[in-house]
Design a protein around this motif. Structure first.
Motif, PDB file in Angstrom:
ATOM      1  N   ALA A  96      15.368  -0.257   1.774  1.00 43.48           N
ATOM      2  CA  ALA A  96      15.564   1.000   1.034  1.00 43.48           C
ATOM      3  C   ALA A  96      17.034   1.381   0.995  1.00 43.48           C
ATOM      4  O   ALA A  96      17.543   1.832  -0.044  1.00 43.48           O
ATOM      5  CB  ALA A  96      14.734   2.110   1.672  1.00 43.48           C
ATOM      6  N   THR A  97      17.731   1.185   2.101  1.00 41.06           N
ATOM      7  CA  THR A  97      19.164   1.478   2.154  1.00 41.06           C
ATOM      8  C   THR A  97      19.922   0.563   1.212  1.00 41.06           C
ATOM      9  O   THR A  97      20.803   0.997   0.464  1.00 41.06           O
ATOM     10  CB  THR A  97      19.688   1.334   3.596  1.00 41.06           C
ATOM     11  OG1 THR A  97      18.931   2.202   4.448  1.00 41.06           O
ATOM     12  CG2 THR A  97      21.154   1.660   3.694  1.00 41.06           C
ATOM     13  N   GLU A 101      18.775  -0.967  -1.486  1.00 42.71           N
ATOM     14  CA  GLU A 101      18.461  -0.607  -2.868  1.00 42.71           C
ATOM     15  C   GLU A 101      19.234   0.638  -3.302  1.00 42.71           C
ATOM     16  O   GLU A 101      19.733   0.701  -4.430  1.00 42.71           O
ATOM     17  CB  GLU A 101      16.957  -0.404  -3.035  1.00 42.71           C
ATOM     18  CG  GLU A 101      16.193  -1.705  -2.959  1.00 42.71           C
ATOM     19  CD  GLU A 101      14.683  -1.502  -2.918  1.00 42.71           C
ATOM     20  OE1 GLU A 101      14.207  -0.345  -2.991  1.00 42.71           O
ATOM     21  OE2 GLU A 101      13.976  -2.517  -2.803  1.00 42.71           O
ATOM     22  N   ARG A 102      19.341   1.625  -2.421  1.00 38.99           N
ATOM     23  CA  ARG A 102      20.097   2.833  -2.749  1.00 38.99           C
ATOM     24  C   ARG A 102      21.563   2.505  -3.007  1.00 38.99           C
ATOM     25  O   ARG A 102      22.171   2.990  -3.971  1.00 38.99           O
ATOM     26  CB  ARG A 102      19.960   3.862  -1.626  1.00 38.99           C
ATOM     27  CG  ARG A 102      20.537   5.221  -2.008  1.00 38.99           C
ATOM     28  CD  ARG A 102      20.407   6.233  -0.909  1.00 38.99           C
ATOM     29  NE  ARG A 102      21.367   5.879   0.128  1.00 38.99           N
ATOM     30  CZ  ARG A 102      21.103   5.860   1.423  1.00 38.99           C
ATOM     31  NH1 ARG A 102      19.927   6.175   1.872  1.00 38.99           N
ATOM     32  NH2 ARG A 102      22.032   5.529   2.281  1.00 38.99           N
ATOM     33  N   LEU A 103      22.135   1.647  -2.173  1.00 41.69           N
ATOM     34  CA  LEU A 103      23.527   1.242  -2.362  1.00 41.69           C
ATOM     35  C   LEU A 103      23.709   0.456  -3.660  1.00 41.69           C
ATOM     36  O   LEU A 103      24.692   0.637  -4.378  1.00 41.69           O
ATOM     37  CB  LEU A 103      24.009   0.427  -1.161  1.00 41.69           C
ATOM     38  CG  LEU A 103      24.188   1.219   0.133  1.00 41.69           C
ATOM     39  CD1 LEU A 103      24.313   0.273   1.325  1.00 41.69           C
ATOM     40  CD2 LEU A 103      25.384   2.140   0.040  1.00 41.69           C
ATOM     41  N   GLN A 104      22.759  -0.420  -3.958  1.00 44.99           N
ATOM     42  CA  GLN A 104      22.835  -1.192  -5.199  1.00 44.99           C
ATOM     43  C   GLN A 104      22.746  -0.282  -6.425  1.00 44.99           C
ATOM     44  O   GLN A 104      23.439  -0.496  -7.409  1.00 44.99           O
ATOM     45  CB  GLN A 104      21.736  -2.253  -5.233  1.00 44.99           C
ATOM     46  CG  GLN A 104      21.990  -3.394  -4.270  1.00 44.99           C
ATOM     47  CD  GLN A 104      20.851  -4.391  -4.220  1.00 44.99           C
ATOM     48  OE1 GLN A 104      19.713  -4.094  -4.601  1.00 44.99           O
ATOM     49  NE2 GLN A 104      21.145  -5.588  -3.727  1.00 44.99           N
ATOM     50  N   GLU A 105      21.910   0.755  -6.348  1.00 45.88           N
ATOM     51  CA  GLU A 105      21.810   1.716  -7.449  1.00 45.88           C
ATOM     52  C   GLU A 105      23.127   2.459  -7.658  1.00 45.88           C
ATOM     53  O   GLU A 105      23.438   2.886  -8.771  1.00 45.88           O
ATOM     54  CB  GLU A 105      20.688   2.719  -7.178  1.00 45.88           C
ATOM     55  CG  GLU A 105      19.304   2.126  -7.321  1.00 45.88           C
ATOM     56  CD  GLU A 105      18.204   3.047  -6.840  1.00 45.88           C
ATOM     57  OE1 GLU A 105      18.497   4.184  -6.397  1.00 45.88           O
ATOM     58  OE2 GLU A 105      17.035   2.632  -6.891  1.00 45.88           O
ATOM     59  N   GLU A 106      23.909   2.600  -6.596  1.00 44.84           N
ATOM     60  CA  GLU A 106      25.212   3.264  -6.688  1.00 44.84           C
ATOM     61  C   GLU A 106      26.324   2.285  -7.090  1.00 44.84           C
ATOM     62  O   GLU A 106      27.493   2.659  -7.129  1.00 44.84           O
ATOM     63  CB  GLU A 106      25.548   3.924  -5.351  1.00 44.84           C
ATOM     64  CG  GLU A 106      24.627   5.087  -5.014  1.00 44.84           C
ATOM     65  CD  GLU A 106      24.916   5.712  -3.662  1.00 44.84           C
ATOM     66  OE1 GLU A 106      26.022   5.513  -3.110  1.00 44.84           O
ATOM     67  OE2 GLU A 106      24.031   6.396  -3.147  1.00 44.84           O
ATOM     68  N   TYR A 112      27.056  -0.798  -5.547  1.00 44.42           N
ATOM     69  CA  TYR A 112      27.597  -1.649  -4.495  1.00 44.42           C
ATOM     70  C   TYR A 112      26.876  -2.988  -4.465  1.00 44.42           C
ATOM     71  O   TYR A 112      25.685  -3.081  -4.763  1.00 44.42           O
ATOM     72  CB  TYR A 112      27.462  -0.975  -3.127  1.00 44.42           C
ATOM     73  CG  TYR A 112      28.319   0.259  -2.991  1.00 44.42           C
ATOM     74  CD1 TYR A 112      29.680   0.156  -2.736  1.00 44.42           C
ATOM     75  CD2 TYR A 112      27.760   1.524  -3.117  1.00 44.42           C
ATOM     76  CE1 TYR A 112      30.468   1.291  -2.612  1.00 44.42           C
ATOM     77  CE2 TYR A 112      28.531   2.668  -2.988  1.00 44.42           C
ATOM     78  CZ  TYR A 112      29.883   2.534  -2.739  1.00 44.42           C
ATOM     79  OH  TYR A 112      30.666   3.657  -2.621  1.00 44.42           O
TER      80      TYR A 112
END
Length: 80
Positions: free
Chosen positions: A43-44, A46-51, A53
């Protein structure tokens, strides 16, 4: 009197071969977290990839903690 034993010599740990994994030896990789639960690490990531990174999860077994899931961001050219 018992003679003192010499202390064991520490040996240097060789540097990991970064070319074999996700890291580029010419770039920095930043670890943003380490988790016992894979679902939290994913989940962490995926959140970074959405931003935007370039994040990935790396599994690592540590002596005292067991299996850990490291969340990392790769390919920074320098520390800035």
């Amino acid at each position: 009197m018992i003679p003192a034993r010499p202390l064991p010599q520490k040996t240097a740990t060789p540097a990991p071969d970064l070319s074999a994994g996700h890291e580029n030896p010419e770039h920095l990789t930043i670890q943003v977290g380490a988790f016992k639960k894979r679902v939290i690490a994913l989940a962490t990531m995926e959140r970074l990839q959405e931003e935007g990174y370039d994040a990935f999860v790396e599994e690592k077994v540590l002596k005292k903690l067991g299996l850990m899931y490291r969340v990392r961001i790769r390919s920074y050219a320098d520390e800035e």
